[in-house]
Motif scaffolding. Structure first.
Motif, PDB file in Angstrom:
ATOM      1  N   VAL A  37       0.823  -1.281  -0.251  1.00 37.65           N
ATOM      2  CA  VAL A  37       0.099  -0.055   0.092  1.00 37.65           C
ATOM      3  C   VAL A  37       0.918   1.253   0.048  1.00 37.65           C
ATOM      4  CG1 VAL A  37      -1.928   1.139   1.196  1.00 37.65           C
ATOM      5  CG2 VAL A  37      -1.681  -1.194   1.375  1.00 37.65           C
ATOM      6  N   VAL A  54      -4.764  -3.765   7.101  1.00 36.94           N
ATOM      7  CA  VAL A  54      -4.389  -4.716   5.946  1.00 36.94           C
ATOM      8  C   VAL A  54      -4.219  -6.048   5.838  1.00 36.94           C
ATOM      9  CG1 VAL A  54      -2.589  -4.572   4.184  1.00 36.94           C
ATOM     10  CG2 VAL A  54      -2.952  -2.502   5.312  1.00 36.94           C
ATOM     11  N   ILE A  98      -9.273  -0.643   0.574  1.00 42.06           N
ATOM     12  CA  ILE A  98      -8.439   0.079   1.062  1.00 42.06           C
ATOM     13  C   ILE A  98      -8.177   1.504   0.644  1.00 42.06           C
ATOM     14  CG2 ILE A  98      -5.865   0.130   1.515  1.00 42.06           C
ATOM     15  CD1 ILE A  98      -5.946  -2.841   1.941  1.00 42.06           C
TER      16      ILE A  98
END
Length: 125
Positions: A37, A54, A98
């Motif tokens: 990410v 995550v 996300i």
């Protein structure tokens, strides 16, 4: 720019259609999955995103693949459950949960063995 990476795993069986070789036969892997990410700014606690968040989202998505015959799943009815397509499938599912204005899933790698992986990323962020 900031980057966070987590590693997870799942086990599943599959076979590759239209492939000439051993992988055309039913077989399985213990896949290792890397999720990266990236983002432009940190939150008030000084983090891009909590590793635990995550990991949890990744575990939830992998739960649909773990100990399954991948060829039977809707995501792989029309395309082979290759490491490339698995990485893309995971990328899409993770991105939905996300991504926001300041962070996004940059790439996902699906390792089918200790020395072979496929990575998917989308330049269209």
């Amino acid at each position: 720019m900031y980057e966070v990476k987590i590693i997870s795993e799942f086990s599943a069986a599959h076979h590759l259609r239209h492939f000439r070789g051993k992988c055309e036969n039913l077989h399985g892997h213990n896949w290792k999955v890397e999720v990266v990410v990236r983002g432009s700014c940190l939150d008030e606690s000084g983090m891009l995103i909590d590793f635990g968040v995550v990991k949890q989202i990744t575990r939830e998505i992998l739960g649909g693949l773990d100990h399954r015959y991948l060829n039977d799943l809707p995501a792989f009815k029309e395309r082979n459950p290759s490491s490339e397509n698995i990485a893309e499938h995971l990328f899409e599912g993770l991105s939905e949960r996300i991504n926001n204005d300041h962070r996004w899933v940059y790439c996902v790698s699906a390792w089918e063995s200790k020395d072979a992986c496929a990575t998917y990323w989308n330049d269209r962020r």
